[in-house]
Each structure stands twice: as structure tokens, then as C-alpha cells.
Write a protein that holds these residues in place. Structure first.
Motif, PDB file in Angstrom:
ATOM      1  N   GLY A 310      50.245  49.327  21.608  1.00  0.00           N
ATOM      2  CA  GLY A 310      49.664  48.095  21.086  1.00  0.00           C
ATOM      3  C   GLY A 310      49.588  46.975  22.095  1.00  0.00           C
ATOM      4  O   GLY A 310      49.099  45.892  21.778  1.00  0.00           O
ATOM      5  N   ALA A 311      50.053  47.191  23.327  1.00  0.00           N
ATOM      6  CA  ALA A 311      50.001  46.145  24.354  1.00  0.00           C
ATOM      7  C   ALA A 311      48.563  45.970  24.836  1.00  0.00           C
ATOM      8  O   ALA A 311      47.794  46.930  24.932  1.00  0.00           O
ATOM      9  N   ASP A 312      48.210  44.738  25.140  1.00  0.00           N
ATOM     10  CA  ASP A 312      46.870  44.421  25.623  1.00  0.00           C
ATOM     11  C   ASP A 312      46.897  44.446  27.151  1.00  0.00           C
ATOM     12  O   ASP A 312      47.365  43.513  27.797  1.00  0.00           O
ATOM     13  N   VAL A 313      46.406  45.538  27.735  1.00  0.00           N
ATOM     14  CA  VAL A 313      46.432  45.729  29.178  1.00  0.00           C
ATOM     15  C   VAL A 313      44.999  45.801  29.681  1.00  0.00           C
ATOM     16  O   VAL A 313      44.177  46.548  29.139  1.00  0.00           O
ATOM     17  N   GLN A 314      44.699  45.016  30.698  1.00  0.00           N
ATOM     18  CA  GLN A 314      43.355  44.968  31.251  1.00  0.00           C
ATOM     19  C   GLN A 314      43.111  46.141  32.195  1.00  0.00           C
ATOM     20  O   GLN A 314      44.018  46.619  32.880  1.00  0.00           O
ATOM     21  N   GLU A 315      41.878  46.601  32.203  1.00  0.00           N
ATOM     22  CA  GLU A 315      41.472  47.649  33.136  1.00  0.00           C
ATOM     23  C   GLU A 315      41.576  47.119  34.569  1.00  0.00           C
ATOM     24  O   GLU A 315      41.234  45.970  34.841  1.00  0.00           O
ATOM     25  N   PRO A 316      42.035  47.934  35.509  1.00  0.00           N
ATOM     26  CA  PRO A 316      42.121  47.473  36.898  1.00  0.00           C
ATOM     27  C   PRO A 316      40.736  47.332  37.524  1.00  0.00           C
ATOM     28  O   PRO A 316      39.815  48.113  37.238  1.00  0.00           O
ATOM     29  N   ALA A 317      40.589  46.337  38.361  1.00  0.00           N
ATOM     30  CA  ALA A 317      39.351  46.126  39.110  1.00  0.00           C
ATOM     31  C   ALA A 317      39.577  46.563  40.552  1.00  0.00           C
ATOM     32  O   ALA A 317      40.517  46.098  41.207  1.00  0.00           O
ATOM     33  N   ILE A 318      38.729  47.444  41.027  1.00  0.00           N
ATOM     34  CA  ILE A 318      38.898  48.026  42.365  1.00  0.00           C
ATOM     35  C   ILE A 318      37.576  47.916  43.117  1.00  0.00           C
ATOM     36  O   ILE A 318      36.538  48.376  42.626  1.00  0.00           O
ATOM     37  N   GLU A 319      37.622  47.311  44.293  1.00  0.00           N
ATOM     38  CA  GLU A 319      36.443  47.149  45.131  1.00  0.00           C
ATOM     39  C   GLU A 319      36.749  47.645  46.546  1.00  0.00           C
ATOM     40  O   GLU A 319      37.910  47.649  46.985  1.00  0.00           O
ATOM     41  N   VAL A 320      35.694  48.036  47.242  1.00  0.00           N
ATOM     42  CA  VAL A 320      35.816  48.566  48.602  1.00  0.00           C
ATOM     43  C   VAL A 320      35.113  47.633  49.574  1.00  0.00           C
ATOM     44  O   VAL A 320      33.973  47.218  49.327  1.00  0.00           O
ATOM     45  N   HIS A 321      35.792  47.293  50.659  1.00  0.00           N
ATOM     46  CA  HIS A 321      35.196  46.514  51.753  1.00  0.00           C
ATOM     47  C   HIS A 321      35.054  47.450  52.953  1.00  0.00           C
ATOM     48  O   HIS A 321      36.009  47.700  53.699  1.00  0.00           O
ATOM     49  N   GLU A 322      33.855  47.986  53.129  1.00  0.00           N
ATOM     50  CA  GLU A 322      33.642  49.018  54.140  1.00  0.00           C
ATOM     51  C   GLU A 322      33.811  48.521  55.573  1.00  0.00           C
ATOM     52  O   GLU A 322      34.309  49.277  56.419  1.00  0.00           O
ATOM     53  N   PRO A 323      33.395  47.288  55.936  1.00  0.00           N
ATOM     54  CA  PRO A 323      33.570  46.872  57.345  1.00  0.00           C
ATOM     55  C   PRO A 323      35.014  46.928  57.834  1.00  0.00           C
ATOM     56  O   PRO A 323      35.257  47.231  59.002  1.00  0.00           O
ATOM     57  N   THR A 324      35.987  46.644  56.972  1.00  0.00           N
ATOM     58  CA  THR A 324      37.400  46.699  57.372  1.00  0.00           C
ATOM     59  C   THR A 324      38.122  47.906  56.778  1.00  0.00           C
ATOM     60  O   THR A 324      39.332  48.032  56.944  1.00  0.00           O
ATOM     61  N   ASN A 325      37.373  48.788  56.090  1.00  0.00           N
ATOM     62  CA  ASN A 325      37.947  49.978  55.458  1.00  0.00           C
ATOM     63  C   ASN A 325      39.133  49.589  54.568  1.00  0.00           C
ATOM     64  O   ASN A 325      40.221  50.148  54.648  1.00  0.00           O
ATOM     65  N   SER A 326      38.896  48.602  53.710  1.00  0.00           N
ATOM     66  CA  SER A 326      39.957  48.066  52.845  1.00  0.00           C
ATOM     67  C   SER A 326      39.606  48.276  51.386  1.00  0.00           C
ATOM     68  O   SER A 326      38.424  48.423  51.017  1.00  0.00           O
ATOM     69  N   ILE A 327      40.663  48.265  50.547  1.00  0.00           N
ATOM     70  CA  ILE A 327      40.527  48.362  49.098  1.00  0.00           C
ATOM     71  C   ILE A 327      41.137  47.111  48.483  1.00  0.00           C
ATOM     72  O   ILE A 327      42.272  46.739  48.811  1.00  0.00           O
ATOM     73  N   ILE A 328      40.396  46.470  47.617  1.00  0.00           N
ATOM     74  CA  ILE A 328      40.860  45.266  46.916  1.00  0.00           C
ATOM     75  C   ILE A 328      41.229  45.665  45.498  1.00  0.00           C
ATOM     76  O   ILE A 328      40.413  46.222  44.763  1.00  0.00           O
ATOM     77  N   LEU A 329      42.491  45.394  45.111  1.00  0.00           N
ATOM     78  CA  LEU A 329      43.019  45.793  43.808  1.00  0.00           C
ATOM     79  C   LEU A 329      43.355  44.562  42.990  1.00  0.00           C
ATOM     80  O   LEU A 329      43.988  43.626  43.490  1.00  0.00           O
ATOM     81  N   ASN A 330      42.972  44.599  41.721  1.00  0.00           N
ATOM     82  CA  ASN A 330      43.344  43.555  40.767  1.00  0.00           C
ATOM     83  C   ASN A 330      43.738  44.253  39.471  1.00  0.00           C
ATOM     84  O   ASN A 330      42.887  44.795  38.768  1.00  0.00           O
TER      85      ASN A 330
END
Length: 660
Positions: A310-330
Motif C-alpha cells: 500500500g506504500a506510494d512509491v514513484q517509478e524511477p527515472a533513468i536517463e543516459v548522457h552519451e557524451p560522458t557515458n553516464s547514467i542519471i538516476l532519480n
């Protein structure tokens, strides 16, 4: 007390006297310039030892007589001994005094079978010492095995080494966690007490369930507080992270465990006040675009599992920054910690596989031809009929030669026949024997014998190699692209014709997909192709087509690191016999050779394909593989140039200097 003194008795007489003490009821004493061993009259077996500067050999003989033991003496056992005792000793006590005297002088008695003792230097005794028991004491060299359970055997060996004899041996086995000691029995008894006190588990084990921090991260922090890793803290505590339940296990001294547990609980509690939901992870080895879909899928599953209660948990947001080969997590803090752990496990340096293929092809082609052509024809009165033999495979063509002879060379037809005859002669192989001409009445005659024996050997060696990441496909191609006609169309009256052409790769091709298994076993999906353009060309009505030779191998194998294995091979032998003849006449013995043309072709081909995969795990192995290949090419360049110069070596040297 009655003393029996001796002054200049021989050694044999002395031993006889000493031996008689065991049965004499009265007190007897053997004395002299060097001392005495006295037997007390109060009972058989009581002796008083009083020796001064006696030869070691004399003492050994006396003790052998008293104890009844047999001694085998090492040649290096020499010296003088002094022993003084005013208290009666039993036979066993005399023997112990004897062992102590040997030990003082650097010798010892090693027991053998049937009461035999070997008297040897201490250095030699360690290799022959018998296995000790708990009841053994004294100055005999013994061997003892101690199995420790709560401490490290290597550490125990380091601690007990200073309390053993200088000539003793202390060995530790990490596999069985045991200590083996070869020393005097008195020392072994003391070492046993020391090990019993050391081999006690006084540690305490505590499990702590974390709510806000990762157990793996907390374990790293706690282990950094260990006294063996940092001098800033004195906590002798080990930590192990359990991913299941995010639990931390602490083990160590009770006082240290309690203090570290307080630190862990405080860190976990403080982390709750500053939970982060945003993170940027720059990957080192993996591709961010490959990891992002996995994180998105796993994050969604975590959210759905947490939302069951019953907990209200938001879906994670995941984006990719290809120039620095990085992953942004929220994501939620708990989900974010799990996603970070997945990234840590996936973003690792992957092993590579260097695959070297060896393709060896040996072929031998032999051709033998023998034939006779003749022509008789013409004449002014046409009285001689035309007779000729001609075979399609034979060159030169006798009809072309006769036509060029009979027709006027200045006319258009004569010029064409002359060119045809010349081309026929130029395409001839082997030896030509013949005659011909035209007599006065215009009769043309001629004969040509053509004999060919041709043998062609070839040896082809190809060594393609390619470096591929684990579970990644790599391809290698060295060759040409040739045009291959795939279709053509002619319109009415040959109007608007067109042809479609496709480019086809011809050469050496290697496609591999390696997969490294446990124990450095490599699973390889391989496609190996060797193709070439054949010298034969097929002519059609409007064009000509190439014929390509192709050897292809496609398989999946298992190979060990660095082993050379055979993938496959072909051993082929072909022989073709072609006979062209005039019916009936060609079958006549001997004479029939004039009406027959024989052609024999024999082809033998041996083809083998070998493979050697090598695992490259780090930069050091990569440098070794590169150095081996570059050295091979440098040596090949040196052998190919008159002055032994290698441009590759100069180029590599310039590149290395530029890097430095």
C-alpha cells in the motif's frame, strides 16, 4: 662407604668394573683422575655420577653399560664432559642426566627400534625425530603436530618460534591450519601450554540490520577501521555484508564489537536524515546505453514489490548522457541504493580473447597431354580427298595453320586466318614437332605432335587474428570485392539493355564470438572462410562470369586458454582422364596413336585450419600480446630489407617517446 679407586686402569678394565656394580651388594665406586660413577649398596640401580673432563666416548660407554641401551655414535660426537651429583640416581635418572649432558654439548640421542639410540648432532636430529606424545618429557628431540581452531596457524608459528631451540623446526600449514614443531620434549611441553592458551575463541559475533545504508558500503567502512589497515583506529573487528536483508555481520573482541556496533547504528541513523534520491553515475567500462534498460526494468520491479503493502512509491527515472557515458538516476532512496549496487556489479572490466587462426593449404596439380594432328587435302585436279584429325583441346589448331597457308594473306579472309593461326601458336604449351607444306599440284599436307607435362605446386599459409571482448562478436576480413552479375535484361532489338551487379567479398574472413567460462575454458562461435578467384572464366553468349574457390568452416567449440586446436581439414585427391580419338582408327594398337589425343589431370589438396585462443584480462597481458606481434613484424621487416631497417620499429619508438 668403601671406595674402589683406580689410577691407570684401561678402558676395558674400567667397563668391566662398572658392569660388575649391577650385581655387587656392597657400595662400590669407580674413581680416578677423571671422576667416578658410584653404585649405592642400599639397592641395585642407585648411582652417584661424579665425572670431570671425561671423554664423551667414555661417558657413552658407561651409560650403555648401566642402562643396557645400544648407542650408535655419529663421527662428529667428540669432546670432554663434567658431571657432578652427590644424590643417588636411578638408572632412568642416569639416562636423563646423560641426555641433558648431550644437549649441553650440542648432541642428542634419537630413539630407534629395539632400544637402539643414534647419538647425532642437533642439526641432524630434526629430520629423524619421532612423533611426540603428551606424556613425553626430557631432553630427547621429538615431533609434535598441533591443530589450531580459533587462530591462524601462521600467526601461531610466528609467536612460538622464539621459545623453541635454535636448531628446532617450526612449520605452519595454512591448508589444514596446523603447526608442526620439531624440538626437545621439554620445549614441546611448554609450547603445548602456550598454544592451548592462544587457541581460544574469545570473539563475539553481532548481526545488524541496516535500514538506510547499503550493507556492502557499511562493511567497507568498518573494515577500514581495522587496526591492520589504519593506524588511526584500534578496532580489531571484521565485517561481512549480506545482501539478503541488507544485514551487516561483525566479528571480533567483545569490547571492540560493541563500540563498532554503536558507530554502525549511528551512521545508519544519520543517513536517514539525509537520504538522497538523485545520483549521477559515470561508467568506466560498460556502455550507459546498455545498462539503462536493465536498470529501468529492475527499478520497475522493485517499485511494484514495494507498492504491494500500500506504500506510494514513484517509478524511477533513468536517463543516459552519451557524451560522458553516464547514467542519471532519480528514485526512492531504497530503490536508488539497489540500482547503484547493480551498476557496481555490471560496470567491471571485461576480459578479452585474442584468437589467432592458422589456415594451411597445400595443393599439387599435374597435367599430361599427348596428341597427333595431321591434314592432307586439296590439289589442282581435286583428285586427292580431304583428310584431317583435329581435337578441340589441342593447340595449335592445324586447320588454322593450313588455312593460313592456302589463302592469300593480303585478302581480308587471309589476314583473319593468319591472325587465328598466330594466336593458336602463341597459346601452345609443351613441345611441338611437325612438318607440312604444299606440293606442285596444290596438295596441302602437314602433321603436328604436341606433348605437355605440367606440374604446379602451391603452399598457402594465412594467419588471421582478431581481439574480441567477452561475449562480443568480432570480424576480420582481408581480401577484395569482385563484381558478380546477378541479372541482365535485353529489350526488343537489343534496346535499353541493363545488367545488375553485386559486389562480393573474396579473401580471408574470420568471425568469432568468445565466451569465457570458469577455469579459463573458452566457448567460441567461429566462422572461418578462405575464398579466391579461380583462373577459369565461364563465358556466356553476352558476358563472362568469375568462378570463386571457397573454403568455409562454421562451428562452436570449447578450448582452453593458450591451447592450439584443430578446427577441421580437407584431404582431397582428384584425377581425370580425357581421350579424344577417331572411331575405330584410334583403337588400333600402336598405329592408333596417330588418331588419338590423351589428356590426364591429377589434383591433390590438403587443407587444415588451426586455432589458438588467448585470454587477455589486464593491461599487462595486453602489452605482452602486442609486444609479441610487433616483434614478429619488426623481424620480418628487417629480413626483407637489405640494411635490416624496420620502419615499424621507428614508428613505435616515436609513439612511445611521444607518450612519455
Amino acid at each position: 662407604m668403601v671406595n674402589l679407586k683406580y689410577g691407570s686402569l684401561s678402558r676395558g678394565a674400567l667397563l668391566a668394573l662398572v658392569g660388575s656394580f649391577s650385581v655387587a651388594p656392597a657400595l662400590a665406586q669407580v674413581s680416578g683422575p677423571s671422576g667416578a660413577i658410584t653404585q649405592n649398596s642400599s639397592g641395585v640401580g642407585s648411582h652417584i655420577v661424579n665425572l670431570q673432563d671425561v671423554e664423551m666416548s667414555v661417558l657413552i660407554d658407561d651409560v650403555s653399560t648401566i642402562t643396557g641401551y645400544t648407542f650408535i655414535v655419529h663421527p662428529s660426537v667428540r669432546g670432554q664432559v663434567t658431571v657432578s651429583s652427590q644424590v643417588p640416581l636411578s638408572t632412568e635418572e642416569v639416562f636423563q642426566v646423560f641426555l641433558s649432558t648431550l644437549r649441553v654439548h650440542g648432541f642428542t640421542a634419537v630413539p630407534g627400534a629395539n632400544g637402539v639410540f643414534k647419538i647425532v648432532p642437533e642439526q641432524s636430529a630434526t629430520a629423524e625425530a619421532a612423533l611426540a606424545s603428551n606424556a613425553v618429557t626430557g631432553d630427547q628431540v621429538e615431533t609434535a603436530v598441533f591443530r589450531v581452531r580459533s587462530v591462524d596457524a601462521m600467526e601461531v608459528a610466528r609467536l612460538v618460534k622464539p621459545v623453541t631451540n635454535a636448531q628446532g623446526q617450526v612449520l605452519a600449514s595454512s591448508q589444514s591450519n596446523s603447526v608442526i614443531i620439531v624440538d626437545y620434549a621439554t620445549n614441546i611441553a611448554r609450547v603445548r601450554q602456550i598454544i592451548d592458551r592462544l587457541d581460544q575463541d574469545r570473539s563475539s559475533i553481532v548481526t545488524i540490520k541496516l535500514s538506510n545504508m547499503s550493507a556492502a558500503e557499511m562493511a567497507t567502512t568498518v573494515n577500514a577501521l581495522n587496526a591492520g589497515q589504519s593506524n588511526a583506529f584500534q578496532y580489531d573487528v571484521g565485517a561481512v555484508a549480506l545482501d539478503t536483508g541488507n544485514t551487516l555481520v561483525l566479528r571480533g573482541a567483545q569490547e571492540d564489537v560493541d563500540r563498532v556496533a554503536q558507530i554502525v547504528e549511528r551512521l545508519d541513523r544519520e543517513n536517514e536524515l539525509s537520504q538522497e534520491s538523485l545520483a549521477v553515475r559515470q561508467l568506466q567500462f560498460a556502455q550507459a546505453s546498455d545498462i539503462a534498460p536493465i536498470l529501468q526494468s529492475m527499478g520497475g520491479r522493485m517499485v511494484r514489490s514495494m507498492s504491494v503493502g500500500g506504500a506510494d512509491v514513484q517509478e524511477p527515472a533513468i536517463e543516459v548522457h552519451e557524451p560522458t557515458n553516464s547514467i542519471i538516476l532519480n528514485a526512492e532512496p531504497q530503490v536508488l541504493r539497489q540500482l547503484n549496487k547493480i551498476i557496481d556489479d555490471l560496470d567491471v572490466r571485461r576480459a578479452q580473447v585474442l584468437v589467432e587462426a592458422i589456415v594451411v593449404e597445400l595443393s599439387d596439380t599435374a597435367t599430361r597431354e599427348l596428341g597427333l594432328q595431321f591434314i592432307v587435302g586439296g590439289g589442282e585436279d581435286d583428285t586427292v580427298p580431304f583428310v584431317s584429325t583435329n581435337f578441340s583441346r589441342s593447340t595449335p589448331n592445324i586447320l588454322s595453320l593450313a588455312g593460313a597457308l592456302m589463302v592469300d594473306g593480303d585478302s581480308d579472309g587471309g589476314s583473319a586466318l593468319r591472325d587465328l593461326a598466330i594466336n593458336s601458336l602463341l597459346s601452345t604449351n609443351g613441345a611441338l614437332l611437325g612438318f607440312g607444306g604444299q606440293n606442285s599440284d596444290g596438295t596441302v599436307f602437314g602433321a603436328i605432335v604436341n606433348a605437355v607435362d605440367q606440374d604446379t605446386d602451391s603452399s598457402i599459409l594465412s594467419t588471421p587474428s582478431v581481439l574480441a571482448l567477452d561475449n562480443e562478436t568480432a570480424s576480420f576480413l582481408s581480401g577484395q570485392e569482385i563484381p558478380v552479375t546477378t541479372g541482365e535484361t535485353l529489350g526488343t532489338n537489343n534496346s535499353n539493355p541493363f545488367r545488375t551487379v553485386e559486389r562480393q567479398d573474396v579473401g580471408v574472413q574470420l568471425d568469432i564470438t568468445p565466451q569465457i567460462s570458469q577455469g579459463d575454458t573458452i566457448r567460441l562461435n567461429i566462422r572461418q572462410e578462405v575464398s579466391s578467384v579461380d583462373e577459369t572464366i565461364v563465358y556466356s553468349s553476352a558476358s563472362f562470369d568469375f568462378i570463386t574457390n571457397k573454403r568455409e568452416l562454421e562451428t562452436t567449440i570449447l578450448a582452453d586458454d593458450g591451447d592450439i586446436i584443430v578446427l577441421g581439414g580437407l584431404i582431397q585427391e582428384e584425377e581425370s582422364v580425357s581421350v579424344s580419338k577417331v572411331p575405330l582408327l584410334g583403337d588400333i594398337p600402336i598405329l592408333g596413336r596417330a588418331f588419338r589425343y590423351d589428356n590426364v589431370n591429377a589434383t591433390r589438396r590438403n587443407l587444415m585450419v588451426f586455432l589458438r585462443p588467448t585470454i587477455v584480462r589486464d593491461s599487462s597481458q595486453m602489452r605482452d600480446a602486442t609486444q609479441r606481434k610487433s616483434n614478429f613484424m619488426i623481424e620480418a621487416q628487417r629480413n626483407a630489407t637489405p640494411d635490416g631497417f624496420s620502419s615499424l620499429e621507428e614508428l613505435l619508438r616515436e609513439l612511445e617517446e611521444g607518450v612519455r
